[in-house]
Design a protein around this motif. Sequence first.
Motif, PDB file in Angstrom:
ATOM      1  N   UNK A   1       9.137   7.361 -12.524  1.00 23.25           N
ATOM      2  CA  UNK A   1       8.307   6.304 -12.264  1.00 23.25           C
ATOM      3  C   UNK A   1       7.770   6.456 -10.632  1.00 23.25           C
ATOM      4  N   UNK A   2       8.985   6.254  -9.976  1.00 22.02           N
ATOM      5  CA  UNK A   2       8.211   6.495  -7.887  1.00 22.02           C
ATOM      6  C   UNK A   2       7.356   7.471  -7.297  1.00 22.02           C
ATOM      7  N   UNK A   3       8.003   8.655  -8.296  1.00 18.91           N
ATOM      8  CA  UNK A   3       6.970   9.898  -7.922  1.00 18.91           C
ATOM      9  C   UNK A   3       5.674   9.142  -8.510  1.00 18.91           C
ATOM     10  N   UNK A   4       5.483   8.952  -9.809  1.00 19.49           N
ATOM     11  CA  UNK A   4       3.865   9.048 -10.281  1.00 19.49           C
ATOM     12  C   UNK A   4       3.028   8.093  -9.702  1.00 19.49           C
ATOM     13  N   UNK A   5       3.974   7.083  -9.219  1.00 20.60           N
ATOM     14  CA  UNK A   5       3.230   5.869  -8.120  1.00 20.60           C
ATOM     15  C   UNK A   5       3.162   6.269  -6.664  1.00 20.60           C
ATOM     16  N   UNK A   6       4.714   6.981  -6.387  1.00 18.88           N
ATOM     17  CA  UNK A   6       4.002   7.442  -5.157  1.00 18.88           C
ATOM     18  C   UNK A   6       3.326   8.338  -4.371  1.00 18.88           C
TER      19      UNK A   6
ATOM     20  N   UNK B   1       0.172   9.503  -5.722  1.00 18.75           N
ATOM     21  CA  UNK B   1      -1.182   9.294  -6.035  1.00 18.75           C
ATOM     22  C   UNK B   1      -1.152   7.990  -4.745  1.00 18.75           C
ATOM     23  N   UNK B   2      -0.628   7.516  -4.153  1.00 16.97           N
ATOM     24  CA  UNK B   2      -0.615   6.194  -3.853  1.00 16.97           C
ATOM     25  C   UNK B   2      -0.764   7.331  -2.444  1.00 16.97           C
ATOM     26  N   UNK B   3       0.318   8.376  -2.060  1.00 19.22           N
ATOM     27  CA  UNK B   3       0.273   9.023  -0.605  1.00 19.22           C
ATOM     28  C   UNK B   3      -1.497   9.762  -0.891  1.00 19.22           C
ATOM     29  N   UNK B   4      -1.920  10.315  -2.110  1.00 22.80           N
ATOM     30  CA  UNK B   4      -2.964  11.090  -1.681  1.00 22.80           C
ATOM     31  C   UNK B   4      -4.246  10.057  -1.334  1.00 22.80           C
TER      32      UNK B   4
ATOM     33  N   UNK C   1      -6.415  11.018   2.372  1.00 23.33           N
ATOM     34  CA  UNK C   1      -8.250  10.549   1.990  1.00 23.33           C
ATOM     35  C   UNK C   1      -8.631   9.772   2.505  1.00 23.33           C
ATOM     36  N   UNK C   2      -8.096   8.882   3.072  1.00 22.12           N
ATOM     37  CA  UNK C   2      -8.756   8.178   3.903  1.00 22.12           C
ATOM     38  C   UNK C   2      -9.228   8.004   5.215  1.00 22.12           C
TER      39      UNK C   2
END
Length: 153
Positions: free
Chosen positions: A138-143, A145-148, A152-153
Amino acid sequence: MRTPEVVIEGLAGPLIVDVTAFGGPPTVCVSGEPVPRVQDTYLLPLANGGQVAGRLRRYALDPYPTIEIDGEKHRTGPAVPVGLRILALLPLALVGLGGLVGGLFGIAGLASNMIILRKSWPVVTRAAAMAGVLAVAATLALAIPAMIAVALD
């Protein structure tokens, strides 16, 4: 994964089932010797020199198949508590939480939990390990996409 030896009255020796992790027919051995398989039936040697047909039954999230001989079912390993089976499935919920990335980590978590399910550890230890797998997935699945998104910003 090899099941523990199972002594079934009338067979020529103890029965062991070698289950493959990802598909393929299991190998059944009696007294350490593989027995012939015809379609989904195994020809098991009897102590009196004859043979009897046995069929393996596999159930969802049960690492140990059941062998049916003359209508009588014999487990080839200890029963897995229902709570552990449910806990093993929980990483799949990450699909709804994290989409594709969550699904990938959910499948990896499920595969890890299936390995843990087959261990002979105490139930509490297996439950803790599966909860840890869920937390990491769960941590990796949330972290990720957040890092990507940040990159990208």
